[in-house]
Design a protein around this motif. Sequence first.
Motif, PDB file in Angstrom:
ATOM      1  N   THR A  35      -6.258   5.327   1.514  1.00  0.00           N
ATOM      2  CA  THR A  35      -7.563   4.425   1.421  1.00  0.00           C
ATOM      3  C   THR A  35      -7.563   3.926   0.033  1.00  0.00           C
ATOM      4  N   GLN A  36      -7.328   4.548  -0.967  1.00  0.00           N
ATOM      5  CA  GLN A  36      -7.589   4.424  -2.291  1.00  0.00           C
ATOM      6  C   GLN A  36      -6.485   3.467  -2.623  1.00  0.00           C
ATOM      7  N   ALA A  37      -5.124   3.673  -2.130  1.00  0.00           N
ATOM      8  CA  ALA A  37      -4.143   2.748  -2.181  1.00  0.00           C
ATOM      9  C   ALA A  37      -4.320   1.449  -1.663  1.00  0.00           C
ATOM     10  N   MET A  38      -5.014   1.240  -0.678  1.00  0.00           N
ATOM     11  CA  MET A  38      -5.472   0.069   0.175  1.00  0.00           C
ATOM     12  C   MET A  38      -6.423  -0.590  -0.763  1.00  0.00           C
ATOM     13  N   ASN A  39      -7.454  -0.264  -1.079  1.00  0.00           N
ATOM     14  CA  ASN A  39      -8.381  -0.867  -1.805  1.00  0.00           C
ATOM     15  C   ASN A  39      -7.862  -1.257  -3.129  1.00  0.00           C
ATOM     16  N   THR A  40      -7.102  -0.733  -4.005  1.00  0.00           N
ATOM     17  CA  THR A  40      -6.315  -0.961  -5.231  1.00  0.00           C
ATOM     18  C   THR A  40      -5.536  -2.143  -4.844  1.00  0.00           C
ATOM     19  N   ALA A  41      -4.795  -1.975  -3.871  1.00  0.00           N
ATOM     20  CA  ALA A  41      -3.696  -3.239  -3.450  1.00  0.00           C
ATOM     21  C   ALA A  41      -4.697  -4.298  -3.118  1.00  0.00           C
ATOM     22  N   TRP A  42      -5.696  -4.241  -2.645  1.00  0.00           N
ATOM     23  CA  TRP A  42      -6.583  -5.497  -2.089  1.00  0.00           C
ATOM     24  C   TRP A  42      -7.266  -6.051  -3.457  1.00  0.00           C
ATOM     25  N   GLU A  43      -7.730  -5.106  -4.142  1.00  0.00           N
ATOM     26  CA  GLU A  43      -8.324  -5.894  -5.445  1.00  0.00           C
ATOM     27  C   GLU A  43      -7.369  -6.533  -6.051  1.00  0.00           C
ATOM     28  N   GLN A  44      -6.168  -6.008  -6.186  1.00  0.00           N
ATOM     29  CA  GLN A  44      -4.924  -6.728  -6.809  1.00  0.00           C
ATOM     30  C   GLN A  44      -4.502  -8.174  -6.318  1.00  0.00           C
ATOM     31  N   LYS A  45      -4.629  -7.906  -4.859  1.00  0.00           N
ATOM     32  CA  LYS A  45      -4.218  -9.249  -4.262  1.00  0.00           C
ATOM     33  C   LYS A  45      -5.363 -10.443  -4.439  1.00  0.00           C
ATOM     34  N   VAL A  46      -6.419  -9.780  -4.346  1.00  0.00           N
ATOM     35  CA  VAL A  46      -7.643 -11.037  -4.541  1.00  0.00           C
ATOM     36  C   VAL A  46      -7.304 -11.375  -5.914  1.00  0.00           C
ATOM     37  N   ARG A  47      -7.349 -10.612  -6.931  1.00  0.00           N
ATOM     38  CA  ARG A  47      -7.200 -10.970  -8.335  1.00  0.00           C
ATOM     39  C   ARG A  47      -6.028 -11.865  -8.377  1.00  0.00           C
ATOM     40  N   SER A  48      -4.926 -11.674  -7.942  1.00  0.00           N
ATOM     41  CA  SER A  48      -3.546 -12.325  -7.944  1.00  0.00           C
ATOM     42  C   SER A  48      -3.671 -13.936  -7.612  1.00  0.00           C
ATOM     43  N   ILE A  49      -4.287 -14.167  -6.266  1.00  0.00           N
ATOM     44  CA  ILE A  49      -4.449 -15.468  -5.449  1.00  0.00           C
ATOM     45  C   ILE A  49      -5.346 -16.221  -6.364  1.00  0.00           C
ATOM     46  N   ILE A  50      -6.673 -15.516  -6.620  1.00  0.00           N
ATOM     47  CA  ILE A  50      -7.960 -16.168  -7.390  1.00  0.00           C
ATOM     48  C   ILE A  50      -7.411 -16.675  -8.669  1.00  0.00           C
ATOM     49  N   LEU A  51      -6.786 -15.974  -9.406  1.00  0.00           N
ATOM     50  CA  LEU A  51      -6.230 -16.420 -10.786  1.00  0.00           C
ATOM     51  C   LEU A  51      -4.907 -17.374 -10.680  1.00  0.00           C
TER      52      LEU A  51
ATOM     53  N   VAL B  72       0.975  -1.369   0.103  1.00  0.00           N
ATOM     54  CA  VAL B  72      -0.043  -0.003  -0.108  1.00  0.00           C
ATOM     55  C   VAL B  72       0.839   1.257  -0.124  1.00  0.00           C
ATOM     56  N   ALA B  73       1.770   1.383   0.855  1.00  0.00           N
ATOM     57  CA  ALA B  73       2.836   2.338   1.035  1.00  0.00           C
ATOM     58  C   ALA B  73       3.430   2.649  -0.128  1.00  0.00           C
ATOM     59  N   MET B  74       3.667   1.547  -1.022  1.00  0.00           N
ATOM     60  CA  MET B  74       4.557   1.777  -2.287  1.00  0.00           C
ATOM     61  C   MET B  74       3.436   2.387  -3.462  1.00  0.00           C
ATOM     62  N   MET B  75       2.528   1.762  -3.333  1.00  0.00           N
ATOM     63  CA  MET B  75       1.285   2.274  -4.203  1.00  0.00           C
ATOM     64  C   MET B  75       1.048   3.725  -4.072  1.00  0.00           C
ATOM     65  N   GLU B  76       0.769   4.097  -2.939  1.00  0.00           N
ATOM     66  CA  GLU B  76       0.778   5.432  -2.541  1.00  0.00           C
ATOM     67  C   GLU B  76       1.818   6.433  -2.918  1.00  0.00           C
ATOM     68  N   LYS B  77       2.758   5.929  -2.890  1.00  0.00           N
ATOM     69  CA  LYS B  77       4.144   6.622  -3.168  1.00  0.00           C
ATOM     70  C   LYS B  77       4.282   6.899  -4.685  1.00  0.00           C
ATOM     71  N   GLN B  78       3.743   5.616  -5.513  1.00  0.00           N
ATOM     72  CA  GLN B  78       4.104   5.882  -6.615  1.00  0.00           C
ATOM     73  C   GLN B  78       2.653   6.660  -7.268  1.00  0.00           C
ATOM     74  N   GLY B  79       1.492   6.434  -6.967  1.00  0.00           N
ATOM     75  CA  GLY B  79       0.416   6.985  -7.707  1.00  0.00           C
ATOM     76  C   GLY B  79       0.269   8.298  -7.092  1.00  0.00           C
ATOM     77  N   GLN B  80       0.268   9.106  -8.119  1.00  0.00           N
ATOM     78  CA  GLN B  80       0.342  10.560  -7.903  1.00  0.00           C
ATOM     79  C   GLN B  80      -1.345  10.972  -7.405  1.00  0.00           C
ATOM     80  N   GLY B  81      -1.493  11.608  -6.256  1.00  0.00           N
ATOM     81  CA  GLY B  81      -2.643  12.116  -5.765  1.00  0.00           C
ATOM     82  C   GLY B  81      -3.392  11.053  -5.210  1.00  0.00           C
ATOM     83  N   MET B  82      -2.718   9.786  -5.100  1.00  0.00           N
ATOM     84  CA  MET B  82      -3.606   8.526  -4.494  1.00  0.00           C
ATOM     85  C   MET B  82      -3.682   8.690  -2.979  1.00  0.00           C
ATOM     86  N   SER B  83      -4.719   8.764  -2.431  1.00  0.00           N
ATOM     87  CA  SER B  83      -4.747   8.565  -0.709  1.00  0.00           C
ATOM     88  C   SER B  83      -4.553   7.264  -0.386  1.00  0.00           C
TER      89      SER B  83
END
Length: 701
Positions: free
Chosen positions: A73-89, A60-71
Amino acid sequence: MAVLSKIRQRSFFLIVIIALALFSFVLADVIKSGTFGSSANSVGSINGTDISAQEFMQQVAMMEKQGQGMSNTQAMNTAWEQKVRSIILGEEFEKLGLKIGGEQLINVIKQNPNFAQNQQFLNAAGQFDENKFKEYIKSLKNAPNQEQWLQWKDFEKNIETYAVEQMYNTMIKSAIVTTKAEGKFAYQMEENKADFDYVTIAFSTVNDKQVKVTDAEILEFMKKNPKKYKSDPTRSIDFILVDSKPSKEDEAAMLESISGVLTGKVVYNEQTKKNDTIDGFRTVSNVGKFVNDNSDIKFDSTYVAKKDLPVEFQEQLFNLPAGAVYGPYIHNGHQCLSRMIGRKPNATAKASHILLAYKGAERSTATRTKEEAQKLANDLLAQAKANPGNFPMLAITNSDDPGSKNNGGEYDNIAPGQMTPKFNDFVFNNPVGTMGVVETEFGFHVMKVSGKNDAVLLGTVAQKIQASDATIDAAYTKASQLESSALENKDFEAIAKKAGLVVAPATNIKAYDEYVQGLGSQREIVRWSFNKETEVGGIKRFEVPQGFVVAKLKDINDTELLPLDVAKQSIEPILKNQKKAEIIKKKMSGSSLEAVSKASGASVLSATAVTVKNPMIMNIGMEPKVVGKAFGLAAGKTSEIIEGTSGMFVVRAKKVVKAPAISDYAKYINQEKSQNQSYASSQAYIAIKDKAEIKDNRGNF
């Protein structure tokens, strides 16, 4: 004194006792909140695979750092969806044995422009050289500093995941088969046409007051359709906002302050013990430094076009004489003063063009030859010169540039260097009104220089209009009193009304939401509403950018169904129409269409050439059930009463004109196949995600 002496002698023991007491207090709170539980180390789990909180928060911290203007919470939700997708697929890939080898990985990397076009990896012929690339990777692996090697391994892993997912999606798409029978059916749905007569009574003819829908009925409806109305746990709150916006006195003080900036002022110098006279904005020589010293928004040395100035002050600001000052004026919550520093003539331009692309030109899908494109360009230029006012229509009907054709081919405020070089040169090297043909890598352009625009450089002192400490203190006191009153008697509406304020609702709040309806980004309010300690009716005061909020938890919804106030918006009209249907049915008695018409007072109407694919009844709207019934009736037969989308219907079939048989259904087969393939991968993922066992603890973090 004796007592003090004894305390000093036993100070070590006192410190130990106090420390133990504090520790036990903290420990009790930790145990109570469950921090030592499994959820403290896990953000959740997918099909039994725990997601480590530490690793997840690093992502989340890395995503927040890389994403310009990303809060956060937004980083956490994006990271969660990526993790869910990664494990399921990932589980699906493992079941299927999907993986790629070294050579396949190289082929994927070769398709990446960052590598395929990198001079470091090209041979003498300008082609990607695998040996050079492998040597480079080997050097990273053997380098003393392993940072780049570790970065490469992460990148390689991402590429491998991407490649395997592409293989998986290709397999799914390849499994989509459309038969000739399906193609034929699609053709018939589109070309078979029905004519029928009908009588209809709209649901709108029954007053809403005649039908009542209860919350229990809405809840029962959702329970019968749980998948359609499925929801994560939600909370609803009511809140009172105590605004701490600047008072009239604050605005007057700000105006006085910026007026001093304009005219200059005398200030006492503590070092020299004398009064110093500070130049005002009108007379200062270094405008940039003056702005930086006196403004909340730093000096910008960019020349700007008229359109980029504040809309309500464009004329005044753009037409300022050199050195003149405009203001004070209010813009975006700031008291502003603007001084004209300079003007740049012909800084931007307005031009129109008609692009005639040809086969082989960059980004072109055209089939015409280069010679044909050039001839057409010359013909259109002659037409434009003969009638300049017709240029926009010529662009709309002929241009291959989707970005400008619908705007008559026009581009406004073109900056030097913005367009491809030859386009740019024509625009800026020719006077207004010039027309001509220019060839670029995209094709032939019929050009027209429509105008040249000046740009201006302004120095603007902007001081944010803020509430004074006195105003903020008054708002805080008022909010504290409201909180205290609400905790005592719980009558939120009465308390707000007495204070001259209103109660506002915020519904359908989810545990991992960031925004609260009407308040913006308010993660703390969300966390409080989901805290196990917060019960329905709980009250708490929060500080927000607008001032202070007193919130009351109105509802806890852990049913896994939509909250009632949200569901009501879509379900209540459905249930009302069902009840209206029963009322209308009583009016539509009769064995023939004419009898139904007479009994109900509704006219017999006709519909012609209606298709199943587009079940539109003229002046009524989409009515698939009614049209489907008309296709299923024998000629001259009358239907029972049908509950449609807009009302109740009785239909009498006249005829169905079947489409003539054709020898080749390839067009319809390909259409159906393409449509099914376009969403097959996403639907497959949705299906396996629905079946996955997902435990989500994000709300605790």
